[in-house]
Design a protein around this motif. Structure first.
Motif, PDB file in Angstrom:
ATOM      1  N   VAL A  95       0.835  -1.209   0.000  1.00  0.00           N
ATOM      2  CA  VAL A  95       0.000   0.000   0.000  1.00  0.00           C
ATOM      3  C   VAL A  95       0.863   1.250   0.000  1.00  0.00           C
ATOM      4  CG1 VAL A  95      -0.241   0.217   2.522  1.00  0.00           C
ATOM      5  CG2 VAL A  95      -2.074   1.037   1.026  1.00  0.00           C
ATOM      6  N   LEU A  96       2.079   1.152   0.553  1.00  0.00           N
ATOM      7  CA  LEU A  96       2.984   2.307   0.593  1.00  0.00           C
ATOM      8  C   LEU A  96       3.686   2.545  -0.736  1.00  0.00           C
ATOM      9  CD1 LEU A  96       4.630   1.753   4.102  1.00  0.00           C
ATOM     10  CD2 LEU A  96       2.700   3.235   3.517  1.00  0.00           C
ATOM     11  N   THR A  97       3.592   1.575  -1.653  1.00  0.00           N
ATOM     12  CA  THR A  97       4.228   1.750  -2.962  1.00  0.00           C
ATOM     13  C   THR A  97       3.219   1.915  -4.090  1.00  0.00           C
ATOM     14  OG1 THR A  97       4.399  -0.634  -3.388  1.00  0.00           O
ATOM     15  CG2 THR A  97       6.227   0.392  -2.228  1.00  0.00           C
ATOM     16  N   LEU A  98       1.928   1.949  -3.761  1.00  0.00           N
ATOM     17  CA  LEU A  98       0.945   2.256  -4.801  1.00  0.00           C
ATOM     18  C   LEU A  98       1.229   3.657  -5.337  1.00  0.00           C
ATOM     19  CD1 LEU A  98      -2.400   0.890  -3.303  1.00  0.00           C
ATOM     20  CD2 LEU A  98      -1.145  -0.019  -5.267  1.00  0.00           C
ATOM     21  N   PRO A  99       1.209   3.826  -6.654  1.00  0.00           N
ATOM     22  CA  PRO A  99       1.622   5.112  -7.221  1.00  0.00           C
ATOM     23  C   PRO A  99       0.761   6.274  -6.743  1.00  0.00           C
ATOM     24  CG  PRO A  99       0.521   3.745  -8.871  1.00  0.00           C
ATOM     25  CD  PRO A  99       0.786   2.867  -7.681  1.00  0.00           C
ATOM     26  N   TYR A 100       1.452   7.326  -6.327  1.00  0.00           N
ATOM     27  CA  TYR A 100       0.844   8.611  -5.961  1.00  0.00           C
ATOM     28  C   TYR A 100      -0.016   8.558  -4.706  1.00  0.00           C
ATOM     29  CZ  TYR A 100       2.584   9.773 -10.576  1.00  0.00           C
ATOM     30  OH  TYR A 100       3.412   9.950 -11.674  1.00  0.00           O
ATOM     31  N   VAL A 101       0.131   7.508  -3.895  1.00  0.00           N
ATOM     32  CA  VAL A 101      -0.550   7.506  -2.592  1.00  0.00           C
ATOM     33  C   VAL A 101       0.126   8.505  -1.657  1.00  0.00           C
ATOM     34  CG1 VAL A 101      -0.929   6.153  -0.490  1.00  0.00           C
ATOM     35  CG2 VAL A 101      -1.540   5.202  -2.715  1.00  0.00           C
TER      36      VAL A 101
END
Length: 331
Positions: free
Chosen positions: A103-109
């Protein structure tokens, strides 16, 4: 009998034992994926200093930079089975073992360093740490803040998604990051970090993405000319300890590990703020050209979020997990 005696001596030298309630001195090995001078190295160095001080110098830490102890993914396995004590590595290299941290590497989160710190030092970070212990047998005890992963390449300035056509871009062996580039219309080349510099040097790949601090410490200016300020992933690089290694330590050593991790996290956050601007100037002085994406990166953001996010709801634990993160950030 000689074999048994030798084996016992080796075990005593390699482990923490207790005599009269006091632990014998131990030296812990810490693998560091990046080179000296990197954000990883800076954080690990602070962890070493803080931990050794908190244990009165009885317990030591040895740092092994530049992937000397194996690839970042390999060190997760090594820490899990107890053949390595600690490792500092990119969060995307833990994701294959504990998918919810993705979840911390989902783009543009994550859209700022402040948001990154808010997430990893709050309830979200605690939950992800518990998941990582459960899934991978390693415990996150601190975080490196390395900045946004900017795109570098050796061929041309990149302003639009269309400019990516024809370029061979290295990415980690991480499904979310691979999917991000696929959403932008190219098939990237998954590659171990330890192989990346040579691949860039030999033209096997044309480019890669990493934060400014990493581009500088790894001397990518020698093999790359152009930088594009995309901000699709904020690079978080935790320090992990094998859970079995952590659990076998006495309470005071466990406390020292956790407190040293907290101090190293705070130090890393401040160090990024103090250092990144200077690094940009140094890279420009070395001949690198910095370009901003056209139209405020809107096309990049739209394609990545609408295409990539839904693909990974299941692996991160459900859409509600992403919603919780976004709500925490006030979005």
């Amino acid at each position: 009998m000689v074999f048994k005696t030798t084996t016992l001596v080796s075990l005593l030298a390699a482990s923490s034992f207790f005599i009269g309630g006091s632990a014998l001195a131990t030296t812990f090995k810490v693998a560091v994926g990046d080179a000296q001078g990197s954000a990883q190295w800076e954080m690990a160095s602070k962890f070493k200093t803080a931990f050794e001080a908190k244990t009165g110098g009885k317990h030591k830490v040895d740092l092994f930079p530049n992937g000397q102890l194996g690839s970042e993914e390999t060190t997760v396995n090594s820490a899990s089975i107890g053949t390595l004590d600690f490792s500092v590595l990119a969060i995307n290299n833990i994701t294959p073992f504990s998918p919810t941290v993705g979840v911390l590497t989902l783009p543009y989160v994550i859209q700022s360093a402040e948001e990154a710190k808010q997430l990893v030092t709050g309830e979200i970070g605690k939950e992800l740490t518990a998941n990582t212990v459960r899934d991978a047998g390693v415990r996150i005890v601190g975080w490196t803040f390395t900045g946004f992963r900017v795109l570098t390449n050796s061929k041309k300035p990149i302003k639009t998604i269309a400019d990516l056509k024809g370029l061979k871009i290295r990415v980690p062996k991480n499904e979310i990051m691979i999917a991000s580039y696929q959403a932008w219309g190219i098939n990237p080349t998954p590659m171990a970090w330890s192989e990346t510099f040579t691949a860039l040097q030999q033209g096997v790949v044309d480019g890669q993405d990493n934060p400014y601090l990493t581009v500088h410490s790894m001397k990518f200016s020698e093999v790359q000319k152009y930088i594009t300020n995309i901000r699709y992933v904020f690079s978080l690089e935790p320090i992990i300890v094998g859970e079995a290694t952590f659990k076998k330590q006495p309470a005071d050593v466990q406390k020292a590990i956790l407190e040293a991790g907290t101090e190293a996290t705070e130090h890393s956050y401040k160090w990024l703020a103090d250092t990144e601007g200077k690094i940009k100037k140094e890279l420009t002085a070395k001949g690198m050209q910095i370009t901003d994406p056209a139209d405020g990166e809107k096309e990049w953001i739209a394609k990545a979020t609408t295409t990539v996010w839904p693909k990974f709801y299941a692996s991160i634990g459900g859409k509600d997990k992403l919603d919780k993160v976004l709500k925490t950030l006030g979005r």
